[in-house]
Design a protein around this motif. Sequence first.
Motif, PDB file in Angstrom:
ATOM      1  N   ALA A   1      -4.525 104.786  30.160  1.00 49.25           N
ATOM      2  CA  ALA A   1      -5.963 104.995  29.973  1.00 49.25           C
ATOM      3  C   ALA A   1      -6.830 104.264  30.969  1.00 49.25           C
ATOM      4  O   ALA A   1      -8.037 104.180  30.765  1.00 49.25           O
ATOM      5  N   ALA A   2      -6.249 103.735  32.046  1.00 44.68           N
ATOM      6  CA  ALA A   2      -7.089 102.918  32.908  1.00 44.68           C
ATOM      7  C   ALA A   2      -6.459 102.750  34.284  1.00 44.68           C
ATOM      8  O   ALA A   2      -5.317 103.155  34.522  1.00 44.68           O
ATOM      9  N   PHE A   3      -7.217 102.153  35.164  1.00 40.91           N
ATOM     10  CA  PHE A   3      -6.676 101.638  36.417  1.00 40.91           C
ATOM     11  C   PHE A   3      -7.045 100.173  36.504  1.00 40.91           C
ATOM     12  O   PHE A   3      -7.949  99.691  35.796  1.00 40.91           O
ATOM     13  N   ALA A   4      -6.352  99.451  37.338  1.00 44.50           N
ATOM     14  CA  ALA A   4      -6.636  98.029  37.528  1.00 44.50           C
ATOM     15  C   ALA A   4      -6.506  97.695  39.003  1.00 44.50           C
ATOM     16  O   ALA A   4      -5.734  98.332  39.735  1.00 44.50           O
ATOM     17  N   THR A   5      -7.254  96.719  39.442  1.00 50.58           N
ATOM     18  CA  THR A   5      -7.175  96.239  40.820  1.00 50.58           C
ATOM     19  C   THR A   5      -7.036  94.731  40.828  1.00 50.58           C
ATOM     20  O   THR A   5      -7.604  94.036  39.971  1.00 50.58           O
ATOM     21  N   VAL A   6      -6.260  94.240  41.770  1.00 55.58           N
ATOM     22  CA  VAL A   6      -6.125  92.794  41.970  1.00 55.58           C
ATOM     23  C   VAL A   6      -6.129  92.535  43.472  1.00 55.58           C
ATOM     24  O   VAL A   6      -5.437  93.230  44.226  1.00 55.58           O
ATOM     25  N   TRP A   7      -6.909  91.584  43.892  1.00 56.09           N
ATOM     26  CA  TRP A   7      -6.825  91.142  45.282  1.00 56.09           C
ATOM     27  C   TRP A   7      -6.867  89.623  45.303  1.00 56.09           C
ATOM     28  O   TRP A   7      -7.353  88.986  44.366  1.00 56.09           O
TER      29      TRP A   7
ATOM     30  N   ARG B   1      -0.469  73.978  48.195  1.00 53.67           N
ATOM     31  CA  ARG B   1      -0.448  75.409  47.917  1.00 53.67           C
ATOM     32  C   ARG B   1      -1.719  75.758  47.151  1.00 53.67           C
ATOM     33  O   ARG B   1      -2.108  75.035  46.219  1.00 53.67           O
ATOM     34  N   TYR B   2      -2.344  76.864  47.556  1.00 50.96           N
ATOM     35  CA  TYR B   2      -3.591  77.295  46.912  1.00 50.96           C
ATOM     36  C   TYR B   2      -3.520  78.789  46.649  1.00 50.96           C
ATOM     37  O   TYR B   2      -3.041  79.560  47.487  1.00 50.96           O
ATOM     38  N   ASN B   3      -3.985  79.216  45.464  1.00 51.55           N
ATOM     39  CA  ASN B   3      -3.916  80.616  45.056  1.00 51.55           C
ATOM     40  C   ASN B   3      -5.252  81.064  44.487  1.00 51.55           C
ATOM     41  O   ASN B   3      -5.816  80.420  43.597  1.00 51.55           O
ATOM     42  N   PHE B   4      -5.737  82.164  45.026  1.00 52.80           N
ATOM     43  CA  PHE B   4      -6.969  82.787  44.516  1.00 52.80           C
ATOM     44  C   PHE B   4      -6.673  84.254  44.238  1.00 52.80           C
ATOM     45  O   PHE B   4      -6.073  84.947  45.063  1.00 52.80           O
ATOM     46  N   GLN B   5      -7.069  84.724  43.066  1.00 49.74           N
ATOM     47  CA  GLN B   5      -6.893  86.134  42.737  1.00 49.74           C
ATOM     48  C   GLN B   5      -8.021  86.586  41.831  1.00 49.74           C
ATOM     49  O   GLN B   5      -8.536  85.812  41.014  1.00 49.74           O
ATOM     50  N   LEU B   6      -8.404  87.824  41.995  1.00 47.63           N
ATOM     51  CA  LEU B   6      -9.484  88.402  41.200  1.00 47.63           C
ATOM     52  C   LEU B   6      -9.020  89.775  40.734  1.00 47.63           C
ATOM     53  O   LEU B   6      -8.687  90.638  41.554  1.00 47.63           O
ATOM     54  N   GLY B   7      -8.970  89.967  39.427  1.00 53.21           N
ATOM     55  CA  GLY B   7      -8.488  91.226  38.888  1.00 53.21           C
ATOM     56  C   GLY B   7      -9.492  91.881  37.963  1.00 53.21           C
ATOM     57  O   GLY B   7     -10.221  91.200  37.225  1.00 53.21           O
ATOM     58  N   GLU B   8      -9.543  93.208  38.010  1.00 55.76           N
ATOM     59  CA  GLU B   8     -10.421  93.970  37.134  1.00 55.76           C
ATOM     60  C   GLU B   8      -9.661  95.144  36.531  1.00 55.76           C
ATOM     61  O   GLU B   8      -8.727  95.673  37.130  1.00 55.76           O
ATOM     62  N   GLU B   9     -10.101  95.538  35.347  1.00 52.49           N
ATOM     63  CA  GLU B   9      -9.466  96.639  34.628  1.00 52.49           C
ATOM     64  C   GLU B   9     -10.540  97.595  34.135  1.00 52.49           C
ATOM     65  O   GLU B   9     -11.615  97.173  33.685  1.00 52.49           O
ATOM     66  N   GLU B  10     -10.264  98.900  34.228  1.00 51.00           N
ATOM     67  CA  GLU B  10     -11.204  99.908  33.756  1.00 51.00           C
ATOM     68  C   GLU B  10     -11.212  99.944  32.230  1.00 51.00           C
ATOM     69  O   GLU B  10     -10.165  99.889  31.586  1.00 51.00           O
ATOM     70  N   LEU B  11     -12.405 100.050  31.650  1.00 52.28           N
ATOM     71  CA  LEU B  11     -12.558 100.162  30.209  1.00 52.28           C
ATOM     72  C   LEU B  11     -12.775 101.620  29.812  1.00 52.28           C
ATOM     73  O   LEU B  11     -12.920 102.503  30.665  1.00 52.28           O
ATOM     74  N   ASP B  12     -12.835 101.868  28.507  1.00 50.57           N
ATOM     75  CA  ASP B  12     -12.973 103.240  28.003  1.00 50.57           C
ATOM     76  C   ASP B  12     -14.239 103.917  28.507  1.00 50.57           C
ATOM     77  O   ASP B  12     -14.256 105.125  28.752  1.00 50.57           O
ATOM     78  N   ASP B  13     -15.316 103.148  28.663  1.00 54.08           N
ATOM     79  CA  ASP B  13     -16.592 103.741  29.070  1.00 54.08           C
ATOM     80  C   ASP B  13     -16.743 103.839  30.590  1.00 54.08           C
ATOM     81  O   ASP B  13     -17.812 104.180  31.096  1.00 54.08           O
ATOM     82  N   GLY B  14     -15.669 103.512  31.330  1.00 59.69           N
ATOM     83  CA  GLY B  14     -15.723 103.595  32.787  1.00 59.69           C
ATOM     84  C   GLY B  14     -16.163 102.317  33.466  1.00 59.69           C
ATOM     85  O   GLY B  14     -16.064 102.205  34.694  1.00 59.69           O
ATOM     86  N   SER B  15     -16.642 101.367  32.682  1.00 57.26           N
ATOM     87  CA  SER B  15     -17.031 100.076  33.277  1.00 57.26           C
ATOM     88  C   SER B  15     -15.782  99.246  33.551  1.00 57.26           C
ATOM     89  O   SER B  15     -14.660  99.627  33.189  1.00 57.26           O
ATOM     90  N   ARG B  16     -15.980  98.109  34.188  1.00 59.36           N
ATOM     91  CA  ARG B  16     -14.852  97.257  34.538  1.00 59.36           C
ATOM     92  C   ARG B  16     -14.994  95.892  33.871  1.00 59.36           C
ATOM     93  O   ARG B  16     -16.105  95.408  33.649  1.00 59.36           O
ATOM     94  N   ALA B  17     -13.847  95.312  33.574  1.00 54.90           N
ATOM     95  CA  ALA B  17     -13.825  93.988  32.947  1.00 54.90           C
ATOM     96  C   ALA B  17     -12.723  93.160  33.588  1.00 54.90           C
ATOM     97  O   ALA B  17     -11.806  93.706  34.214  1.00 54.90           O
TER      98      ALA B  17
END
Length: 804
Positions: free
Chosen positions: A650-656, A675-691
Motif C-alpha cells: 500500500a505504499a512506497f518508501a524512500t531512504v537516503w 564513524r558517522y551515519n545520517f539517514q532520512l526515511g519517508e513512507e507514503e500514507l493512505d492519503d498520499g502524504s508522507r511520514a
Amino acid sequence: MKRYVFVFLLMGMSGLFLDAQTLRVHEQATHRPMAGVSIQQGETGAGTATDARGQADIAALRGADSIFIRFIGYRTVVFSYAQLEQLGFQVQMEEDRVSLDAAVVSATRWRQSRRETPLRISAIRPQEVMLQNPQTAADLLGLSGEVFIQKSQLGGGSPMIRGFSTNRVLITVDGVRMNTAIFRSGNVQNVISLDPFAVDNTEVVFGPGSIIYGSDAIGGVMNFFTLTPTLAPGDTPIVKGAAALRYASANNEKTGHFDFSAGWEKWALLSSVTYSDYGDLTMGAHGPDDFLRPTYVQRINGRDSVLVNPNPRRQVPTGYNQLNLMQKVRFAPSETWDIQYGFHYSETSDYSRYDRLLRPRGNTLRSAEWDYGPQIWMMNNLSIARAAEGGAFDQVALRVAHQFFEESRIERNLNSPVRMIRTEKVDALSANLDFEKQWGGGRNRLFYGTEYVLNQVTSTGEDVNIETDISVPAASRYPDGSDWTSAALYLTWRTKASEQLTLQTGARYNFTGLNAEFDDTFFPFPFQEATLRSGALTGSIGAVYNAGPMWQLSINAATGFRSPNIDDIGKVFDSSPGQVVVPNPDLRPEYAYNFDLGIAKTFGSTLKVDVTGFYTYLDNALVRRNFSLNGQDSILYGGDLSRVQAIQNAAFATVWGIQAGLEIKLPAGFGISSRYNFQLGEEELDDGSRAPLRHAAPQFGVSRLTYERRRLRAECYALYNAAVLNADLAPEELGKDYLYARDAEGDLYTPAWLTLNLKAAYRIGDNLNLGAGLENITDRRYRPYSSGITAPGRNLVLSLRAAF
C-alpha cells in the motif's frame, strides 16, 4: 668404528638443525598465529608462506638483507635475516586501519579484495571483539559504528541498517540464511542466538544483497563466520584451546566460555560452549524520569500485586540466561577437497518482553506477564568444497543445512486468570551450490550458483487458567502447517577493464511459493487458504576505480526484493493496545532500487577518509494499514475491541543518507577513528502524504582514541545519538507513550545522548589476557530510539581470557 658412525650421525643432525629455521608470525592484538602470510626476499622474490601454525621455514633466506612480510589488511614489515635472528624469529603483524586493502567474503561468497567490489562492506575483526567484550551478537554488530541496535528487552537486539530492519535485512551464519518465514516487520531478536565467543569474523554488506542472498536482503546483509577447525600442516597435531570469564556490573552478568580444537593432517575437531547469566538491568542516574520503573507486578498468594519498586532504576524483570554450544568436524581427504560439518545450538530461558510490561491501563499496569518462552535455535550445516582448475569452474562449494527454531509468547493481563500461550516452530532446509571461475590471467571472475530454501511452520495456541490449571485450545499466531519455498539461479561477473578499473555486474531470478490453510474456529475468515506463486528478477551493476594506492571511487546500482512470508500473509496478533493484525492473502513482493556512490582517500600511512552516499526507493512496500474482516473494521481480540489492520502492498518508501569514516594514525601508538551515519526515511500514507519511516535511525556514530603499545591496548570512546523530535516520529510510534520521554511541551520524543567509555586489555605472557572497561562513565540515563528498555548505567566490565 662405532665412534666414527656416532660422529657422522651427529654431524648430519647438526646440519639439519643448521639448515632449518622457523619464523613464527602472530597477530599483534590477539597474539593468534597467522596463516598464509607471504614472506619474500626483496632481491629475488624467492620466498614462502606461513602454515596453519603461523610458522614458515626461512632457512633458504639466510643472509638476506631485506625480507618482506606481507598480509592483506596488515602493515608490511621488512627485516634482514640478522634482524629476525635478533627478534628470536618472532614477528607480530599490526592491522593497517589506514590502508584501503582488506579481504572480504560477503560480496560474492568467495574471498576477494575489498578494492575489487563496489559494495560497501564493514568488517568487525576478532581483535576489536576481544577488546570490547560484547555481551551478545547484537552488541557485536554495534561495534561497527554503522549498525543501529534497537532493544525491546535485555534478551534482544534488532539491527537497523540504512532505514530498514527485521525482515528487510538478512542474517547469515557460515553462509546459511537465518531469516525464516516468520520474520516479522516488528523488531526481531534472533541474532542473540549467536555466540560472540564462537564468531571468528563478521562482515556487514550495506545496501541490497539479493543477487547472492535472495529475499529480505534490502537494507543489508550481516554475515557471521564462526570458528573453523585447523588442519595440521604435517604429522604433528595442532592442539589449542581457550577459556574466558566475564563479569558486568550493570546487569550482574556472569559468563563462562571454553573452546577446544585438535587438528591432524586430514582431520580436525572443534568444540565450543558458552553459558551466560544476566540479572535485571540497572539504568543510569542522570536523565529523563520518564524512563524510570516506579512499579512492577508480582503475584503474591495467588493474587496480582502492583508493588512499588524500591530502586526505580532497576528494570524489573529483565534477567535471563543463555547456553550456546558448537561442534565442528573437518575432513580434507586431499589438497583439493574440504568437507566440514557444523552443529550449533542455542537456548535461552524465558525472558520478559520488557516494553510490553510498561504499557499502562488507566492508572495501573496493563500486563501481569508478558514473556518470550525459551528461544531455541539449532543448525546442522554440511559444506563440501573442491578446487579443480579448468573446465566450468575452478572452485565449487555445496552447502546443505537444516535449522530448527522455536519461540513462544506468554501473556496474561493484570488480575486475569487466563495465560495466553502462542508457540511457533520452524524447520528450515536450505541448499546452496556455488561456483567460481577465473580466466584471462585472473582478470575475469565469474561467480554463479543456485539455491533452494524450504520453511515449514508449526503454530499452536492455548489459553491456560492459572487458578484451575485447565487448558483450552486458542487461536494460533500463524496458520499451522504452512510452508514457504524459494528457488533461485544467480551469477555475478567481475572483470578488470584496466589496472585501475574493475567492473562488476550480476543478476538473479528467484521463484517463491507459499501455502497456508486457515482455521476459522476462532475467527470467521472470509477465505480458507492462501497460495502465493511469484517470481523476482533482480540485478546490479557497479564499478570500482583505484587511482593508485591512495584513491578509490566506487559506484553501484542494485535492486533487491522481499517476497511475502507467512508472517506477512497469515498472522493474527495485537500490534499495540486497541489494534489487531489479521491475515491478508493478496500480497506481492516488494522491490528496492538502490544507488551508492563512495569515495575513499588515504594520505600517506597516517590518514584515511571514506564517505558513501546512498539512495533507496522501496516500491510496493508491505506495510500495516487499516483493513476490514467480513465487513467489520473492529473485532474482539484478547478481550479488547480492536481496530482491524493487515499487511498490504500500500505504499512506497524512500531512504537516503551518508556513511562516513575517519582513521588517523598518530605517533607513539596512538590513533583516532570515527564513524558517522545520517539517514532520512519517508513512507507514503493512505492519503498520499508522507511520514517518517519507522526504522530510519537518528544520526548516530562513534569516535575513538586508541592506544596500542606492546602488550597493552586501550581505547577511550564516545557513543552518540541525535534526538528524534516529535515531528520526526513515525505515526505508529506516536501511540507508544510508554517508550518515549516527553519534551517541554509534553510531546513524545527521543532525547539526544552521548556516553563516554574506556576499555583496556593487557596480555600477560603469550597465553593470558586481562580485560577491563568502564562503560557510560557519566552514568547517563538514556533509551536508544524505538527501544523498550533503557540502556545500562555506569557499567564495570571485567574479563579474563586464557589460551593454550
